[in-house]
Write a protein that holds these residues in place. Structure first.
Motif, PDB file in Angstrom:
ATOM      1  N   ARG A 117       0.832  -1.206   0.000  1.00  0.00           N
ATOM      2  CA  ARG A 117       0.000   0.000   0.000  1.00  0.00           C
ATOM      3  C   ARG A 117       0.864   1.253   0.000  1.00  0.00           C
ATOM      4  N   LEU A 118       1.942   1.242   0.765  1.00  0.00           N
ATOM      5  CA  LEU A 118       2.864   2.376   0.750  1.00  0.00           C
ATOM      6  C   LEU A 118       3.476   2.578  -0.635  1.00  0.00           C
ATOM      7  N   LEU A 119       3.827   1.471  -1.261  1.00  0.00           N
ATOM      8  CA  LEU A 119       4.412   1.574  -2.601  1.00  0.00           C
ATOM      9  C   LEU A 119       3.397   2.061  -3.624  1.00  0.00           C
ATOM     10  N   ASP A 120       2.139   1.704  -3.458  1.00  0.00           N
ATOM     11  CA  ASP A 120       1.087   2.186  -4.356  1.00  0.00           C
ATOM     12  C   ASP A 120       0.850   3.677  -4.169  1.00  0.00           C
ATOM     13  N   GLU A 121       0.827   4.113  -2.908  1.00  0.00           N
ATOM     14  CA  GLU A 121       0.482   5.504  -2.606  1.00  0.00           C
ATOM     15  C   GLU A 121       1.673   6.443  -2.745  1.00  0.00           C
ATOM     16  N   ARG A 122       2.881   5.938  -2.500  1.00  0.00           N
ATOM     17  CA  ARG A 122       4.100   6.747  -2.566  1.00  0.00           C
ATOM     18  C   ARG A 122       3.930   8.068  -1.814  1.00  0.00           C
ATOM     19  N   PRO A 123       3.670   8.015  -0.500  1.00  0.00           N
ATOM     20  CA  PRO A 123       3.503   9.257   0.251  1.00  0.00           C
ATOM     21  C   PRO A 123       4.807  10.049   0.294  1.00  0.00           C
ATOM     22  N   THR A 124       4.674  11.372   0.380  1.00  0.00           N
ATOM     23  CA  THR A 124       5.848  12.218   0.552  1.00  0.00           C
ATOM     24  C   THR A 124       6.444  11.967   1.924  1.00  0.00           C
ATOM     25  N   VAL A 125       7.748  11.725   1.970  1.00  0.00           N
ATOM     26  CA  VAL A 125       8.414  11.442   3.238  1.00  0.00           C
ATOM     27  C   VAL A 125       9.437  12.526   3.538  1.00  0.00           C
ATOM     28  N   GLU A 126       9.646  12.776   4.823  1.00  0.00           N
ATOM     29  CA  GLU A 126      10.615  13.765   5.267  1.00  0.00           C
ATOM     30  C   GLU A 126      11.965  13.137   5.583  1.00  0.00           C
ATOM     31  N   ARG A 127      11.989  11.808   5.683  1.00  0.00           N
ATOM     32  CA  ARG A 127      13.223  11.037   5.805  1.00  0.00           C
ATOM     33  C   ARG A 127      13.081   9.845   4.869  1.00  0.00           C
ATOM     34  N   PRO A 128      14.135   9.425   4.159  1.00  0.00           N
ATOM     35  CA  PRO A 128      14.009   8.268   3.276  1.00  0.00           C
ATOM     36  C   PRO A 128      13.744   6.994   4.077  1.00  0.00           C
ATOM     37  N   VAL A 129      12.942   6.111   3.488  1.00  0.00           N
ATOM     38  CA  VAL A 129      12.531   4.873   4.152  1.00  0.00           C
ATOM     39  C   VAL A 129      12.791   3.697   3.221  1.00  0.00           C
ATOM     40  N   LYS A 130      13.494   2.693   3.713  1.00  0.00           N
ATOM     41  CA  LYS A 130      13.703   1.462   2.949  1.00  0.00           C
ATOM     42  C   LYS A 130      12.563   0.505   3.261  1.00  0.00           C
ATOM     43  N   LEU A 131      11.986  -0.113   2.232  1.00  0.00           N
ATOM     44  CA  LEU A 131      10.892  -1.066   2.365  1.00  0.00           C
ATOM     45  C   LEU A 131      11.356  -2.417   1.846  1.00  0.00           C
ATOM     46  N   ILE A 132      11.166  -3.463   2.655  1.00  0.00           N
ATOM     47  CA  ILE A 132      11.655  -4.787   2.273  1.00  0.00           C
ATOM     48  C   ILE A 132      10.567  -5.832   2.484  1.00  0.00           C
ATOM     49  N   VAL A 133      10.341  -6.639   1.458  1.00  0.00           N
ATOM     50  CA  VAL A 133       9.572  -7.879   1.595  1.00  0.00           C
ATOM     51  C   VAL A 133      10.596  -8.998   1.590  1.00  0.00           C
ATOM     52  N   ALA A 134      10.745  -9.675   2.726  1.00  0.00           N
ATOM     53  CA  ALA A 134      11.931 -10.498   2.956  1.00  0.00           C
ATOM     54  C   ALA A 134      11.883 -11.857   2.262  1.00  0.00           C
ATOM     55  N   ASN A 135      11.052 -12.751   2.729  1.00  0.00           N
ATOM     56  CA  ASN A 135      11.113 -14.144   2.272  1.00  0.00           C
ATOM     57  C   ASN A 135      10.071 -14.384   1.176  1.00  0.00           C
ATOM     58  N   GLU A 136      10.381 -13.868  -0.012  1.00  0.00           N
ATOM     59  CA  GLU A 136       9.424 -13.970  -1.111  1.00  0.00           C
ATOM     60  C   GLU A 136       9.130 -15.419  -1.500  1.00  0.00           C
ATOM     61  N   GLU A 137      10.129 -16.278  -1.428  1.00  0.00           N
ATOM     62  CA  GLU A 137       9.912 -17.673  -1.817  1.00  0.00           C
ATOM     63  C   GLU A 137       8.930 -18.361  -0.877  1.00  0.00           C
ATOM     64  N   ALA A 138       9.063 -18.128   0.429  1.00  0.00           N
ATOM     65  CA  ALA A 138       8.124 -18.713   1.388  1.00  0.00           C
ATOM     66  C   ALA A 138       6.733 -18.111   1.230  1.00  0.00           C
ATOM     67  N   LEU A 139       6.659 -16.816   0.949  1.00  0.00           N
ATOM     68  CA  LEU A 139       5.366 -16.182   0.722  1.00  0.00           C
ATOM     69  C   LEU A 139       4.665 -16.789  -0.487  1.00  0.00           C
ATOM     70  N   GLU A 140       5.430 -17.026  -1.536  1.00  0.00           N
ATOM     71  CA  GLU A 140       4.842 -17.621  -2.744  1.00  0.00           C
ATOM     72  C   GLU A 140       4.315 -19.021  -2.467  1.00  0.00           C
ATOM     73  N   ARG A 141       5.021 -19.766  -1.624  1.00  0.00           N
ATOM     74  CA  ARG A 141       4.580 -21.126  -1.278  1.00  0.00           C
ATOM     75  C   ARG A 141       3.537 -21.146  -0.162  1.00  0.00           C
ATOM     76  N   ARG A 142       3.344 -19.994   0.480  1.00  0.00           N
ATOM     77  CA  ARG A 142       2.412 -19.863   1.611  1.00  0.00           C
ATOM     78  C   ARG A 142       2.796 -20.790   2.766  1.00  0.00           C
TER      79      ARG A 142
END
Length: 265
Positions: A32-57
């Motif tokens: 949702r943050l990536l969709d909205e791209r809000p203006t930030v006053e400090r840069p923020v790193k966003l990470i989705v970590a274990n994509e392989e496990a997420l894909e396998r649920r």
């Protein structure tokens, strides 16, 4: 692992989701943050970590990522290698990591030590408790990276996803990454003191509520009808019949209540 950024510059703030593949609530908040791209006053790193496990649920592919830190680039497991990469990505960042649970519907925070950072930020989040878990920090992300973990709610629920979004925005506001105000509230603080183990059985029961004190002599759980009784008072945390394979949850002691300052007239 998916890595993105809001704002320009070198981030000192990070948000991590998907450490466990069966806990998608935080991923929704990051997307949702990536969709909205809000203006930030400090840069923020966003990470989705274990994509392989997420894909396998599944919770993990080879081993629990949140017990694999600091990791190793040459590890034999997917999560061992991923842990090393994640530590590199998060170096120098105050990190907000989102999880969900099978044991408790209300959000609460987990920290590795009641630090100045924790006591400043966590009371600004919409959580019901802060749990200090330094006795059980080995292999977890916050053993390597300055991290505030949150349990957003019941695993797989829409409420947990909504809470994750609300918690993330409160965190980003509290660290001055996005403009706005937070609400401080009185916050009880607990420390994990012991693991409550369970033996092999076909059925398990839990008779107590998380964060509600169990008195000495009170029954608190059962395995195949064999009741376990408290030897001494404790506060149950992350207690559930089937949330963990070999433990019911944890025993904790209550350390303090962080009191919110009075509202201005």
């Amino acid at each position: 692992m998916r890595v993105a950024q809001l704002g320009s510059g070198t981030p000192e703030i990070a948000v991590v989701a998907g450490v466990h593949g069966d806990e998608p609530c935080g991923v929704r908040a990051v997307e949702r943050l990536l969709d909205e791209r809000p203006t930030v006053e400090r840069p923020v790193k966003l990470i989705v970590a274990n994509e392989e496990a997420l894909e396998r649920r599944v919770r993990f592919v080879d081993e629990d990522l949140n017990r694999a830190f600091p990791g190793d680039p040459d590890a034999k497991t997917h999560e061992g290698r991923l842990a090393h990469r994640l530590v590199e990505e998060l170096d120098g960042c105050l990190t907000f990591s989102m999880h969900s649970t099978q044991s408790h519907g209300e959000p609460f925070a987990i920290v590795n030590g009641v630090s100045e950072t924790a006591t400043e930020i966590v009371p600004q989040l919409p959580v019901t408790a802060m749990v200090e878990t330094s006795n059980f920090a080995e292999g977890r992300l916050f053993s390597e990276i300055d991290t505030i973990e949150v349990e957003c709610g019941l695993q797989g629920s829409e409420t947990a996803a909504e809470n994750a979004d609300r918690l993330t925005r409160a965190f980003l506001t509290a660290v001055d990454a996005v403009p706005g105000d937070t609400i401080r509230s009185d916050l009880p603080v607990y420390r994990l003191t012991d693991v409550i183990r369970k033996r092999d059985a076909d059925t398990y029961e839990v008779f107590v509520e998380n964060f509600t004190e169990v008195e000495a002599g009170d029954p608190f759980a059962a395995a195949d009808g064999d009741t376990q009784v408290a030897d001494e008072p404790f506060y149950p945390v992350l207690m559930s019949p089937n949330g963990y394979r070999d433990v019911f949850g944890y025993a904790a002691e209550k350390l303090d209540v962080l009191t919110a300052p009075p509202a201005a007239d």
